[in-house]
Design a protein around this motif. Structure first.
Motif, PDB file in Angstrom:
ATOM      1  N   GLN A  86       0.848  -1.183   0.000  1.00 28.65           N
ATOM      2  CA  GLN A  86       0.000   0.000   0.000  1.00 28.65           C
ATOM      3  C   GLN A  86       0.885   1.234   0.000  1.00 28.65           C
ATOM      4  N   ASP A  87       0.679   2.127  -0.967  1.00 23.01           N
ATOM      5  CA  ASP A  87       1.392   3.404  -1.035  1.00 23.01           C
ATOM      6  C   ASP A  87       2.909   3.204  -0.989  1.00 23.01           C
ATOM      7  N   MET A  88       3.404   2.303  -1.823  1.00 19.39           N
ATOM      8  CA  MET A  88       4.833   2.024  -1.933  1.00 19.39           C
ATOM      9  C   MET A  88       5.432   1.509  -0.620  1.00 19.39           C
ATOM     10  N   VAL A  89       4.614   0.844   0.192  1.00 20.99           N
ATOM     11  CA  VAL A  89       5.073   0.201   1.416  1.00 20.99           C
ATOM     12  C   VAL A  89       4.669  -1.261   1.365  1.00 20.99           C
ATOM     13  N   ALA A  90       5.622  -2.160   1.618  1.00 20.81           N
ATOM     14  CA  ALA A  90       5.325  -3.588   1.696  1.00 20.81           C
ATOM     15  C   ALA A  90       5.134  -3.952   3.161  1.00 20.81           C
ATOM     16  N   PHE A  91       3.938  -4.399   3.491  1.00 26.21           N
ATOM     17  CA  PHE A  91       3.644  -4.776   4.874  1.00 26.21           C
ATOM     18  C   PHE A  91       3.889  -6.271   5.043  1.00 26.21           C
ATOM     19  N   VAL A  92       4.542  -6.616   6.155  1.00 27.21           N
ATOM     20  CA  VAL A  92       4.932  -8.009   6.403  1.00 27.21           C
ATOM     21  C   VAL A  92       4.617  -8.380   7.845  1.00 27.21           C
ATOM     22  N   LYS A  93       4.620  -9.659   8.100  1.00 25.82           N
ATOM     23  CA  LYS A  93       4.537 -10.143   9.474  1.00 25.82           C
ATOM     24  C   LYS A  93       5.534 -11.277   9.633  1.00 25.82           C
ATOM     25  N   LYS A  94       5.831 -11.600  10.873  1.00 24.81           N
ATOM     26  CA  LYS A  94       6.797 -12.655  11.131  1.00 24.81           C
ATOM     27  C   LYS A  94       6.238 -13.988  10.670  1.00 24.81           C
ATOM     28  N   SER A  95       7.076 -14.745   9.969  1.00 21.15           N
ATOM     29  CA  SER A  95       6.643 -16.037   9.456  1.00 21.15           C
ATOM     30  C   SER A  95       6.857 -17.127  10.504  1.00 21.15           C
ATOM     31  N   SER A  96       5.945 -18.061  10.536  1.00 22.79           N
ATOM     32  CA  SER A  96       6.105 -19.197  11.442  1.00 22.79           C
ATOM     33  C   SER A  96       7.051 -20.240  10.859  1.00 22.79           C
ATOM     34  N   GLY A  97       7.299 -20.152   9.558  1.00 23.32           N
ATOM     35  CA  GLY A  97       8.215 -21.084   8.918  1.00 23.32           C
ATOM     36  C   GLY A  97       9.665 -20.671   9.101  1.00 23.32           C
ATOM     37  N   LYS A  98      10.573 -21.555   8.737  1.00 20.78           N
ATOM     38  CA  LYS A  98      11.995 -21.295   8.908  1.00 20.78           C
ATOM     39  C   LYS A  98      12.699 -21.014   7.595  1.00 20.78           C
ATOM     40  N   ARG A  99      11.975 -21.102   6.484  1.00 16.49           N
ATOM     41  CA  ARG A  99      12.620 -20.911   5.195  1.00 16.49           C
ATOM     42  C   ARG A  99      11.868 -19.881   4.380  1.00 16.49           C
ATOM     43  N   GLY A 100      12.607 -19.145   3.570  1.00 18.64           N
ATOM     44  CA  GLY A 100      11.999 -18.172   2.687  1.00 18.64           C
ATOM     45  C   GLY A 100      12.948 -17.841   1.556  1.00 18.64           C
ATOM     46  N   VAL A 101      12.441 -17.172   0.553  1.00 16.39           N
ATOM     47  CA  VAL A 101      13.256 -16.760  -0.590  1.00 16.39           C
ATOM     48  C   VAL A 101      14.179 -15.645  -0.142  1.00 16.39           C
ATOM     49  N   VAL A 102      15.449 -15.695  -0.551  1.00 16.69           N
ATOM     50  CA  VAL A 102      16.378 -14.599  -0.275  1.00 16.69           C
ATOM     51  C   VAL A 102      16.239 -13.583  -1.391  1.00 16.69           C
ATOM     52  N   PRO A 103      15.969 -12.324  -1.069  1.00 15.63           N
ATOM     53  CA  PRO A 103      15.797 -11.323  -2.128  1.00 15.63           C
ATOM     54  C   PRO A 103      17.061 -11.164  -2.964  1.00 15.63           C
ATOM     55  N   SER A 104      16.877 -10.827  -4.215  1.00 21.48           N
ATOM     56  CA  SER A 104      18.007 -10.483  -5.071  1.00 21.48           C
ATOM     57  C   SER A 104      17.939  -9.000  -5.368  1.00 21.48           C
ATOM     58  N   TRP A 105      19.100  -8.357  -5.389  1.00 18.29           N
ATOM     59  CA  TRP A 105      19.158  -6.930  -5.677  1.00 18.29           C
ATOM     60  C   TRP A 105      19.858  -6.722  -7.012  1.00 18.29           C
ATOM     61  N   GLN A 106      19.496  -5.639  -7.697  1.00 19.88           N
ATOM     62  CA  GLN A 106      20.140  -5.319  -8.965  1.00 19.88           C
ATOM     63  C   GLN A 106      21.625  -5.059  -8.713  1.00 19.88           C
TER      64      GLN A 106
END
Length: 852
Positions: free
Chosen positions: A533-553
């Protein structure tokens, strides 16, 4: 008795100045400018800082006006420098005031500075340039008598360095006696770098290059894998090194020190932070993560913990490369290749950051070839082979921005400003017609934007060019600078009660690929994406232990020429009969199984030979070539040779690259005769045919459009938005793309288009290095090998391609089969001919074209 106040100040603390510090104090007292090149942590700040203080009025009853400007490339370094200068100022010039001005400076402090600037100002290139936009800039800045440019090696080779050049030219026009000093720790072309800083104006007395030679121990060692194996690829050893890295951190902590764990990219930093926490869960709160996308408050907390010695380790990127002083840090670990000699030296200097203390950097290989690099970089450091840096030539987007800046700062006379510009190194040969084009562009929008008043940014009144529109002035001030990155989104905690805290920033393109409920790793946590929303990504803590690692340009940097050449030289030594039996470097002993496998299945590359490997698989026909020129040049070479091969015989190629070579994969067999006789390797930098072939072999228009997006932002054509209301990447790309198409269609002579094409050739494709690589390849003896199974070098290239196509599980299965195939060929060859290597295979050797 002490000869100078600076020596007396040192003596009061029980210190003895180094010879280079005395040399700088004397040179500055004589009114000389110069460059100080000294080891990180050797005392450069006090050498130039005390010299600068002693040049100004120190007995004043009240604070003198701004006299010392200290420019640093990083905000964290600016704060550290402010603290370092506070002590000598309090004793030697108590009337002086000291301030900091950067993007992090609070509004209240900015307002105080707007009423009266401090006597000494620590700032960044962008904030210093903003001072030039003030209507009374001349009155505010003409009293500046000394400018110090810290970490000049970090800025000299990019547009920020050009921005500094233009700032200095302006200040020197207002104060011809201005003294300028640059500070550097890792430069290979010192005389040239000093000239790039000081410009073309004749200086009397002559400038001084000071080399700070002090006895400082530098230890470069390697954390060896227990099972390097005969085959390896990018990241192959990463998991194997997890526990050894944790053990080294624990050992350093037990000795009372902290460890900096450097990675090259933010995604790798995020991954290694998670690896360390999984190895030692009890370290939660005692190790930390630091990179440029994290929130300022997080970064400041980490930096404070490092200074206080309360953190065992920090996993960081180049955000902590520069000269911030962390005395508790006694150990640096470099994950993977540092990619360059200068970068490794810079990072090594973060440990033992004090005269007399040793610096230690330990290399942590993520694949077996990096063991060879470790030997190469140690030998390059011992020989003093450090990468040179060159300033950009006449970037017109920076010039266009500067014209608007100066028009805001009191206005300018065109002839006088042209003469002033030519005193800056990058514009020393600026043609008058190019200057006139830039002037016309900011006055009337050039040949295609004349109908749009918002691009009539500068007006001529009574012989002076000025900015009169307040809206144009505001938009320009909001985006002064040359740092152009992908549009980022804030990452914040989702809270049903309202807005949560901020974690940092992440590139919009990454968030755009996520669906609600997807998990990703950021700021050392596994997060679940909620919504945008409005160029803000809202997140919450995940109960899982794995996730995608972001890639940067910009995530992959190329191996430098100096380190690539040093690596080839090490391989050449290993190729000599019995060399591995005599090798004393522990890294070469660890890499011995892989080197022997490469020699048995193929050949080891050397500086005098160009290795070509051919292999037939179910995928098709593979051609592997190893120029050791770095990934950027290999992309250009692979595209060029693929295009030339297909022109001779129609074929379609898939390309894979790494720092050591490239792969061309095709459905049809490849005739390599043109490589053997060197005809396909023709071309030099001044050759129009090479230029044509390179541009034809790539989607050059898309590359140029991407470059133009950055140029359009620097030149002020595209506005990135007001604070709190940034434009999205899609909006910015659409706007810059529209300009690109309009200029191509209606203003083909637009010089910003020409700059985009030139930057593609110089930076994206590194045409000079590509041409030099072709020349070296033509002079090498060709060794063509038909493989019975993928060699270690070839397998690494194949994995680069597989990663783009296969899931992790499928990749693991494919790799297991391929490694088993190669191992079987090696074992069979050892049984049948243990003394002479594997069964004979077709080899073709040819000399350089001149010897044919």
């Amino acid at each position: 008795m002490h000869d100078t106040p600076a020596e007396a100040w040192f003596a009061a603390r029980g210190w003895t100045p180094f010879a280079f510090q005395r040399e700088v104090w004397q040179a500055m007292a004589e009114g000389r400018s110069g460059l100080l090149h000294a080891t990180t942590g050797a005392g450069k700040t006090y050498a130039v800082g005390l010299g600068a203080v002693l040049r100004g009025p120190r007995e004043a009853a009240q604070a003198p006006p701004l006299g010392l400007m200290w420019i640093t490339p990083m905000r964290a370094l600016a704060a550290d420098t402010q603290r370092a200068l506070a002590a000598p100022l309090a004793d030697l010039a108590p009337a002086w005031t000291l301030g900091l001005r950067s993007g992090d400076t609070p509004g209240a402090e900015r307002a105080r500075q707007d009423r009266r600037l401090p006597t000494a100002l620590v700032t960044t290139p962008e904030s210093a340039t903003l001072l030039l936009t003030k209507a009374d800039a001349r009155q505010l800045l003409r009293g500046v008598h000394t400018v110090v440019v810290d970490e000049w090696h970090e800025m000299v080779g990019n547009k920020r360095g050009v921005q500094v050049q233009l700032l200095l030219a302006r200040l020197q026009a207002w104060n011809p006696k201005l003294v300028v000093w640059g500070l550097s720790a890792t430069l290979g072309n010192l005389e040239a770098a000093m000239a790039m800083l000081l410009g073309t104006r004749a200086r009397r007395p002559a400038p001084r290059l000071v080399r700070g030679r002090i006895d400082k121990t530098l230890v470069i060692d390697t954390l060896l894998p227990t099972q390097p194996g005969r085959f390896s690829w990018g990241g192959h050893l990463g998991a194997q090194m997890q526990q050894p890295v944790a053990d080294e951190i624990a050992r350093t902590a037990a000795e009372g020190g902290s460890t900096l764990v450097f990675t090259n990219v933010r995604s790798q930093a995020e991954a290694w932070y998670q690896l360390l926490l999984s190895a030692r869960p009890e370290w939660a709160g005692e190790i930390a993560l630091h990179h440029g996308s994290l929130d300022k408050a997080v970064r400041e907390w980490v930096e404070a913990g490092l200074k206080a010695g309360t953190l065992k380790a920090v996993v960081a990127t180049s955000s902590l490369d520069l000269g911030v002083d962390f005395l508790p840090v006694s150990r640096v670990l470099q994950i993977g290749s540092a990619k360059g000699v200068a970068r490794l030296l810079q990072r090594a200097g973060r440990s033992g950051h004090q005269p007399g203390r040793p610096s230690r950097v330990t290399l942590v290989p993520t694949n077996t070839l990096e063991l060879i690099e470790a030997v190469a970089v140690r030998r390059a450091v011992a020989a003093g082979r450090v990468e040179p840096r060159q300033a950009p030539e006449q970037p017109l987007d920076v010039l266009v921005q500067h014209l608007v800046t100066v028009a805001l700062g009191g206005g300018f006379d065109a002839d006088a400003l042209y003469d002033e510009l030519r005193r800056a190194w990058s514009y020393r040969a600026l043609p008058r017609e190019a200057f006139q084009w830039a002037l016309d562009f900011v006055v009337r929008g050039g040949d295609s934007l004349g109908a749009y008043p918002e691009y009539h940014r500068v007006v001529l009144r009574d012989g002076v060019y000025r900015v009169e529109d307040r809206g144009i002035a505001l938009r320009h001030r909001l985006q002064v600078g040359t740092i152009v990155g992908e549009s980022s989104m804030l990452v914040k905690w989702f809270s049903s009660a309202g807005m949560g805290g901020t974690l940092g920033q992440i590139e919009e393109g990454f968030i755009a690929r996520l669906n609600k409920g997807d998990c990703f790793v950021f700021a050392g946590r596994v997060l679940e994406y909620v919504r945008t929303q409005d160029m803000v990504a809202f997140v919450k803590k995940s109960s899982g232990k794995r996730g995608v690692v972001p890639s940067w340009q910009g995530g992959k940097m190329p191996l430098s020429s100096e380190l690539a050449d040093a690596t080839l030289a090490v391989l050449a030594g290993c190729a000599e009969p019995g060399a591995l039996d005599r090798a004393t470097d522990p890294e070469l002993q660890a890499a011995r199984p892989m080197l022997q496998a490469q020699a048995r299945l193929s050949r080891l590359p050397t500086p005098g030979t160009l290795l070509l490997e051919q292999y037939r698989s179910r995928e098709g026909h593979h051609l592997f070539i190893y120029p050791f020129a770095g990934r950027f040049v290999h992309l250009g070479l692979a595209s060029l040779l693929g295009w030339r091969l297909a022109r001779a015989r129609p074929n379609t190629f898939s390309i894979s690259i790494n720092d050591y070579g490239f792969e061309l994969l095709s459905a049809d067999a490849v005739d390599i005769t043109g490589l053997l006789d060197h005809s396909l390797l023709a071309g030099d930098e001044a050759d129009d045919a090479l230029l044509h072939d390179v541009l034809a072999s790539l989607n050059s228009s898309e590359l140029a459009l991407r470059r133009f997006r950055e140029i359009a932002r620097v030149a002020g054509l595209v506005f990135t938005g007001y604070p709190g209301a940034p434009k999205s990447t899609r909006q910015l790309q659409a706007s810059s793309g529209l300009f690109y198409e309009v200029f191509r269609k209606y203003d083909p002579g637009n010089r910003l288009l020409g700059q985009a094409d030139a930057e593609v050739l110089a930076q994206e494709l590194d045409i000079a290095h590509l041409a030099a690589s072709l020349a070296r390849m033509r002079a090498q003896r060709i060794e063509a090998v038909t493989l019975a199974a993928p060699s270690p070098f070839a397998l690494a290239l194949m994995v680069e391609r597989f990663r783009e196509q296969l899931s992790t599980e499928k990749l693991a299965d494919r790799l297991a089969r391929m490694v088993a195939e190669s191992e079987a060929v090696l074992d069979a060859a050892a049984v049948s001919a243990p003394a002479s290597g594997p069964a004979p295979r077709r080899r073709r050797r040819t000399g350089p074209a001149s010897a044919a």
